[in-house]
Design an enzyme around this catalytic site. Structure first.
Site, PDB file in Angstrom:
ATOM      1  N   CYS A   9      50.923  14.935  14.372  1.00  9.70           N
ATOM      2  CA  CYS A   9      50.074  14.018  13.601  1.00  9.70           C
ATOM      3  C   CYS A   9      49.813  14.659  12.239  1.00  9.70           C
ATOM      4  CB  CYS A   9      48.786  13.687  14.360  1.00  9.70           C
ATOM      5  SG  CYS A   9      47.748  15.121  14.733  1.00  9.70           S
ATOM      6  N   ASN A  12      46.635  17.840  13.262  1.00 11.06           N
ATOM      7  CA  ASN A  12      46.798  18.577  14.531  1.00 11.06           C
ATOM      8  C   ASN A  12      45.445  18.965  15.149  1.00 11.06           C
ATOM      9  OD1 ASN A  12      48.447  21.639  15.718  1.00 11.06           O
ATOM     10  ND2 ASN A  12      48.269  19.690  16.721  1.00 11.06           N
ATOM     11  N   CYS A  14      43.273  15.975  16.200  1.00 10.43           N
ATOM     12  CA  CYS A  14      42.842  14.788  16.966  1.00 10.43           C
ATOM     13  C   CYS A  14      43.983  14.261  17.843  1.00 10.43           C
ATOM     14  CB  CYS A  14      42.351  13.677  16.041  1.00 10.43           C
ATOM     15  SG  CYS A  14      40.889  14.105  15.076  1.00 10.43           S
ATOM     16  N   ARG A  15      44.892  13.483  17.258  1.00 10.70           N
ATOM     17  CA  ARG A  15      45.885  12.751  18.063  1.00 10.70           C
ATOM     18  C   ARG A  15      46.907  13.647  18.758  1.00 10.70           C
ATOM     19  NH1 ARG A  15      47.610   9.099  13.139  1.00 10.70           N
ATOM     20  NH2 ARG A  15      47.069  11.079  12.154  1.00 10.70           N
ATOM     21  N   SER A  16      47.527  14.566  18.007  1.00 10.77           N
ATOM     22  CA  SER A  16      48.618  15.330  18.648  1.00 10.77           C
ATOM     23  C   SER A  16      48.140  16.332  19.699  1.00 10.77           C
ATOM     24  CB  SER A  16      49.551  15.971  17.610  1.00 10.77           C
ATOM     25  OG  SER A  16      48.886  16.897  16.800  1.00 10.77           O
ATOM     26  N   ASP A 130      44.955   6.792  12.835  1.00  7.11           N
ATOM     27  CA  ASP A 130      44.196   8.009  12.526  1.00  7.11           C
ATOM     28  C   ASP A 130      42.702   7.738  12.776  1.00  7.11           C
ATOM     29  OD1 ASP A 130      42.853  10.062  11.300  1.00  7.11           O
ATOM     30  OD2 ASP A 130      44.063  10.043   9.471  1.00  7.11           O
TER      31      ASP A 130
END
Ligand code: 4NP
Length: 163
Positions: A9, A12, A14-16, A130
């Site tokens: 993401c 690095n 939150c999402r990934s 995001d």
């Protein structure tokens, strides 16, 4: 054989890292020990903003609440050597996807790079949005999309087990 998955993401945090930890959790739950041990998950960000940071508190709290999992890891930046080191690179959104491909000007690794939402079967969104500047709804949505995509990924991994 080892099969290596890299989730990417922007920050690095939150999402990934959520994707990495959810995938590890599903692998542990659903695959045989022997096969599970042959799969490696990692994550990275296209930016350098948060290098060395732990996962975002809001993302960790949402993963704990919805799935009962703890997010671990420290943020790092995606680097060119990741193209060789990983078998599949999963970008969370179009910007991440394009930024990754900019580091591969000859296109030799393009086939390894995919959008995470290609693996969703229940959701129709094409990107994992995001959540950083938004509210709790965004973090809940990230978890729902990632569980769907990780389940799809798990199905494609199962076909490797037969090889
Ligand atoms: P991520 O979220 O890419 O899912 O880790 C973000 C984290 C930080 C920022 C943006 C997105 N930031 O602008 O600092």
């Amino acid at each position: 054989m080892t099969y290596k998955l890299l989730f990417v993401c922007l920050g690095n945090i939150c999402r990934s890292p959520a994707a990495e930890n959810i995938m590890e959790h599903l692998i542990e739950q659903a695959l045989s020990d022997r096969f599970a041990k042959s799969i490696v998950c990692d994550s990275a960000g296209t930016s350098s903003y948060h290098i060395g940071s732990s996962p975002d508190r809001r993302m960790s709290a949402t993963a704990a609440k919805k799935l009962g999992i703890k997010l671990h890891g420290r943020a790092r930046q995606f680097q060119k050597s990741d193209f060789q080191d990983f078998d599949l690179i999963l970008a969370m959104d179009q910007d991440n996807y394009q930024d990754i491909l900019l580091l591969d000007p000859t296109g030799q690794y393009k086939k390894k790079v995919r959008l995470m939402c290609e693996f969703c079967s229940k959701h129709t969104l094409k990107e994992v949005p995001d959540p950083y500047y938004g509210g709790s709804e965004g973090f809940n949505q990230v978890i729902d999309l990632l569980v769907d995509a990780c389940e799809g990924l798990l199905t494609s991994l199962r076909s490797l087990e037969e090889c």
